[in-house]
Design a protein around this motif. Structure first.
Motif, PDB file in Angstrom:
ATOM      1  N   GLU A  27      41.592  14.578 -76.591  1.00 19.49           N
ATOM      2  CA  GLU A  27      40.661  15.691 -76.835  1.00 19.49           C
ATOM      3  C   GLU A  27      41.430  16.998 -77.006  1.00 19.49           C
ATOM      4  OE1 GLU A  27      40.271  13.526 -74.264  1.00 19.49           O
ATOM      5  OE2 GLU A  27      38.637  12.388 -75.179  1.00 19.49           O
ATOM      6  N   ALA A  28      42.427  17.195 -76.159  1.00 18.17           N
ATOM      7  CA  ALA A  28      43.240  18.422 -76.261  1.00 18.17           C
ATOM      8  C   ALA A  28      44.006  18.444 -77.581  1.00 18.17           C
ATOM      9  CB  ALA A  28      44.199  18.517 -75.088  1.00 18.17           C
ATOM     10  N   LEU A  29      44.484  17.270 -77.985  1.00 20.68           N
ATOM     11  CA  LEU A  29      45.199  17.187 -79.264  1.00 20.68           C
ATOM     12  C   LEU A  29      44.261  17.550 -80.413  1.00 20.68           C
ATOM     13  CD1 LEU A  29      47.784  16.016 -80.917  1.00 20.68           C
ATOM     14  CD2 LEU A  29      46.185  14.174 -81.368  1.00 20.68           C
ATOM     15  N   GLU A  30      43.045  16.993 -80.363  1.00 20.10           N
ATOM     16  CA  GLU A  30      42.090  17.273 -81.439  1.00 20.10           C
ATOM     17  C   GLU A  30      41.763  18.759 -81.508  1.00 20.10           C
ATOM     18  OE1 GLU A  30      39.076  14.436 -80.486  1.00 20.10           O
ATOM     19  OE2 GLU A  30      40.085  12.843 -81.616  1.00 20.10           O
ATOM     20  N   SER A  31      41.684  19.374 -80.347  1.00 17.54           N
ATOM     21  CA  SER A  31      41.406  20.813 -80.315  1.00 17.54           C
ATOM     22  C   SER A  31      42.571  21.594 -80.951  1.00 17.54           C
ATOM     23  CB  SER A  31      41.191  21.235 -78.861  1.00 17.54           C
ATOM     24  OG  SER A  31      41.281  22.607 -78.731  1.00 17.54           O
ATOM     25  N   LEU A  32      43.804  21.201 -80.611  1.00 15.46           N
ATOM     26  CA  LEU A  32      44.981  21.856 -81.210  1.00 15.46           C
ATOM     27  C   LEU A  32      44.974  21.678 -82.729  1.00 15.46           C
ATOM     28  CD1 LEU A  32      47.937  20.862 -78.830  1.00 15.46           C
ATOM     29  CD2 LEU A  32      47.043  23.154 -79.202  1.00 15.46           C
ATOM     30  N   LEU A  33      44.653  20.450 -83.153  1.00 12.61           N
ATOM     31  CA  LEU A  33      44.641  20.157 -84.588  1.00 12.61           C
ATOM     32  C   LEU A  33      43.588  20.986 -85.306  1.00 12.61           C
ATOM     33  CD1 LEU A  33      44.922  16.287 -85.073  1.00 12.61           C
ATOM     34  CD2 LEU A  33      46.388  18.044 -86.031  1.00 12.61           C
ATOM     35  N   THR A  34      42.406  21.061 -84.697  1.00 12.37           N
ATOM     36  CA  THR A  34      41.320  21.813 -85.331  1.00 12.37           C
ATOM     37  C   THR A  34      41.715  23.276 -85.490  1.00 12.37           C
ATOM     38  OG1 THR A  34      39.768  20.320 -84.281  1.00 12.37           O
ATOM     39  CG2 THR A  34      38.862  22.375 -85.151  1.00 12.37           C
ATOM     40  N   ARG A  35      42.276  23.847 -84.408  1.00 12.78           N
ATOM     41  CA  ARG A  35      42.661  25.268 -84.476  1.00 12.78           C
ATOM     42  C   ARG A  35      43.803  25.476 -85.464  1.00 12.78           C
ATOM     43  NH1 ARG A  35      44.267  26.796 -78.970  1.00 12.78           N
ATOM     44  NH2 ARG A  35      43.911  24.659 -78.347  1.00 12.78           N
ATOM     45  N   GLY A  36      44.765  24.566 -85.437  1.00 11.43           N
ATOM     46  CA  GLY A  36      45.910  24.688 -86.344  1.00 11.43           C
ATOM     47  C   GLY A  36      45.485  24.590 -87.790  1.00 11.43           C
ATOM     48  N   ARG A  37      44.655  23.606 -88.074  1.00 11.40           N
ATOM     49  CA  ARG A  37      44.209  23.416 -89.458  1.00 11.40           C
ATOM     50  C   ARG A  37      43.348  24.580 -89.927  1.00 11.40           C
ATOM     51  NH1 ARG A  37      44.657  18.241 -91.770  1.00 11.40           N
ATOM     52  NH2 ARG A  37      42.876  18.778 -93.075  1.00 11.40           N
ATOM     53  N   ARG A  38      42.518  25.087 -89.024  1.00 13.67           N
ATOM     54  CA  ARG A  38      41.663  26.228 -89.392  1.00 13.67           C
ATOM     55  C   ARG A  38      42.557  27.430 -89.760  1.00 13.67           C
ATOM     56  NH1 ARG A  38      36.449  28.147 -90.602  1.00 13.67           N
ATOM     57  NH2 ARG A  38      36.865  30.363 -90.689  1.00 13.67           N
ATOM     58  N   THR A  39      43.594  27.660 -88.945  1.00 14.65           N
ATOM     59  CA  THR A  39      44.516  28.774 -89.224  1.00 14.65           C
ATOM     60  C   THR A  39      45.207  28.574 -90.568  1.00 14.65           C
ATOM     61  OG1 THR A  39      44.914  28.898 -86.850  1.00 14.65           O
ATOM     62  CG2 THR A  39      46.446  30.109 -88.240  1.00 14.65           C
ATOM     63  N   LEU A  40      45.643  27.346 -90.826  1.00 18.14           N
ATOM     64  CA  LEU A  40      46.329  27.071 -92.091  1.00 18.14           C
ATOM     65  C   LEU A  40      45.393  27.279 -93.283  1.00 18.14           C
ATOM     66  CD1 LEU A  40      48.417  23.857 -91.263  1.00 18.14           C
ATOM     67  CD2 LEU A  40      49.270  26.173 -91.626  1.00 18.14           C
ATOM     68  N   ARG A  41      44.164  26.810 -93.143  1.00 16.05           N
ATOM     69  CA  ARG A  41      43.201  26.963 -94.258  1.00 16.05           C
ATOM     70  C   ARG A  41      42.935  28.435 -94.528  1.00 16.05           C
ATOM     71  NH1 ARG A  41      38.300  23.832 -92.329  1.00 16.05           N
ATOM     72  NH2 ARG A  41      37.402  24.526 -94.301  1.00 16.05           N
ATOM     73  N   GLU A  42      42.892  29.200 -93.447  1.00 16.17           N
ATOM     74  CA  GLU A  42      42.662  30.644 -93.588  1.00 16.17           C
ATOM     75  C   GLU A  42      43.859  31.305 -94.270  1.00 16.17           C
ATOM     76  OE1 GLU A  42      41.006  34.228 -93.443  1.00 16.17           O
ATOM     77  OE2 GLU A  42      39.916  32.505 -92.628  1.00 16.17           O
ATOM     78  N   ARG A  43      45.067  30.955 -93.790  1.00 14.03           N
ATOM     79  CA  ARG A  43      46.270  31.618 -94.318  1.00 14.03           C
ATOM     80  C   ARG A  43      46.577  31.222 -95.763  1.00 14.03           C
ATOM     81  NH1 ARG A  43      49.875  31.275 -89.044  1.00 14.03           N
ATOM     82  NH2 ARG A  43      49.014  33.085 -87.995  1.00 14.03           N
ATOM     83  N   LEU A  44      46.161  30.025 -96.125  1.00 14.05           N
ATOM     84  CA  LEU A  44      46.511  29.528 -97.458  1.00 14.05           C
ATOM     85  C   LEU A  44      45.355  29.629 -98.446  1.00 14.05           C
ATOM     86  CD1 LEU A  44      48.486  26.418 -96.197  1.00 14.05           C
ATOM     87  CD2 LEU A  44      49.478  28.415 -97.315  1.00 14.05           C
ATOM     88  N   LYS A  45      44.361  30.424 -98.099  1.00 14.98           N
ATOM     89  CA  LYS A  45      43.166  30.459 -98.955  1.00 14.98           C
ATOM     90  C   LYS A  45      43.476  30.983-100.362  1.00 14.98           C
ATOM     91  CE  LYS A  45      41.544  34.818 -96.987  1.00 14.98           C
ATOM     92  NZ  LYS A  45      40.535  35.382 -96.087  1.00 14.98           N
ATOM     93  N   ALA A  46      44.532  31.755-100.490  1.00 14.85           N
ATOM     94  CA  ALA A  46      44.876  32.290-101.808  1.00 14.85           C
ATOM     95  C   ALA A  46      45.337  31.200-102.763  1.00 14.85           C
ATOM     96  CB  ALA A  46      45.960  33.334-101.672  1.00 14.85           C
ATOM     97  N   TYR A  47      45.683  30.049-102.196  1.00 15.54           N
ATOM     98  CA  TYR A  47      46.224  28.966-103.036  1.00 15.54           C
ATOM     99  C   TYR A  47      45.191  27.883-103.339  1.00 15.54           C
ATOM    100  CZ  TYR A  47      50.448  31.293-101.684  1.00 15.54           C
ATOM    101  OH  TYR A  47      51.395  32.245-101.478  1.00 15.54           O
ATOM    102  N   ARG A  48      43.924  28.153-103.041  1.00 17.92           N
ATOM    103  CA  ARG A  48      42.947  27.090-103.270  1.00 17.92           C
ATOM    104  C   ARG A  48      42.721  26.896-104.778  1.00 17.92           C
ATOM    105  NH1 ARG A  48      39.962  31.461-102.951  1.00 17.92           N
ATOM    106  NH2 ARG A  48      37.969  31.415-104.025  1.00 17.92           N
ATOM    107  N   ASP A  49      42.264  25.695-105.111  1.00 19.31           N
ATOM    108  CA  ASP A  49      42.073  25.354-106.533  1.00 19.31           C
ATOM    109  C   ASP A  49      41.021  26.261-107.180  1.00 19.31           C
ATOM    110  OD1 ASP A  49      43.899  23.302-106.401  1.00 19.31           O
ATOM    111  OD2 ASP A  49      42.397  21.848-105.734  1.00 19.31           O
TER     112      ASP A  49
END
Lengths: 112, 179
Positions: free
Chosen positions: B157-179
């Motif tokens: 559960e803790a891992l999933e929480s880390l993954l969710t937060r990490g992925r959310r941050t990445l999606r936010e930071r990389l939004k300029a590169y979306r298709d």
């Protein structure tokens, strides 16, 4: 405005992250050699007795005779001092007796 | 649970150099890559990889097959060594120190310059260390959630929480590169 843009989709992030998989770092020959040398050293260390391991821990990276010689020298010095010093003190007992004859108090008025 | 490395580790524990060399050939590239991605520095990653294998050589005799897979164990050693080094570094926010390419250029130009590749690497580097480790293990190294949680020493559960937060941050930071 960048802040108002929708964020990246999960699928696209997965594609981006998948691109990282291709970039595996190849270890250099030097690193491989260092790692295997560590194996040799670790294995050589396992064959050592407790004294050798202790001396390695205290005095690493020197031949074993150096800590052994240091230990022998310090033991010899300690024994010699332990043997000679008491007899020297006994011989000097007459000279040192005066130290015990000093009165244990001072009269401040005596010099005035 | 069958560990493909168990026999090699057992032989390494009794001084078999050929087995040790096989372990190195099998795991050194991945250990080095994980350390490189965690630390963002090749020389430091090499030191971590060497440290990791030194621990393997020292403890291989006492290693118990069945307790955990060798790969899980070696990844955990690697990550702990990386955390130690990250803690010793100057206390600075990685977000401020690692340059993320300017998201303003047009998508065409970005694609042409392969900036997205650089951006994703920099964005992963800029994640907090636990989130970075979770994302790297699960998404890049291909570990399952249970194995990744075991490597990180946390619950799934803790891992999933880390993954969710990490992925959310990445999606936010990389939004300029979306298709």
């Amino acid at each position: 405005m960048a802040e108002n843009e929708p964020i990246l989709s999960e699928a696209q992030l997965d594609r981006f992250l998948a691109s990282l998989r291709a970039g595996e770092v190849a270890p250099s020959a030097n690193l491989q050699a260092r790692v295997m040398k560590d194996f040799d050293n670790a294995w050589a260390e396992r064959g050592l007795g407790p004294f050798s391991r202790l001396s390695r821990a205290i005095w690493p990276e020197v031949p074993i005779w150096q800590p052994a010689a240091a230990l022998v020298a310090s033991l010899s010095l300690g024994l010699a001092v332990g043997y000679v010093l008491p007899s020297m003190l006994l011989n000097q007992s007459g000279d040192t007796a005066f130290a015990f004859e000093v009165p244990g108090y001072f009269d401040l008025a005596e010099g005035s | 649970m069958i560990d493909p490395d168990a026999e090699l580790v057992r032989r390494t524990g009794v001084g078999d150099k050929a087995a040790a060399a096989q372990l190195v050939a099998r795991h050194l590239p991945r250990v080095l890559t994980l350390a490189r991605r965690m630390l963002g520095d090749t020389a430091e990653a090499e030191d971590v990889a060497q440290e990791t294998f030194l621990k393997v050589w020292t403890h291989s005799r006492r290693w118990q097959p069945g307790a955990a897979r060798f790969e899980t164990w070696i990844y955990r050693i690697t990550l702990n060594a990386c955390y130690d080094r990250l803690r010793k570094r100057r206390p600075a926010r990685l977000d401020d120190t690692i340059p993320i390419p300017d998201p303003s250029p047009s998508p065409e130009r970005i694609a042409a310059a392969n900036a997205a590749g650089l951006a994703i690497a920099a964005a992963v580097q800029a994640l907090p260390e636990r989130q970075r480790a979770a994302v790297l293990l699960c998404t890049v190294e291909g570990c399952g959630n249970i194995e990744a949680a075991e490597i990180l020493g946390i619950s799934v559960e803790a891992l999933e929480s880390l993954l969710t937060r990490g992925r959310r941050t990445l999606r936010e930071r990389l939004k300029a590169y979306r298709d």
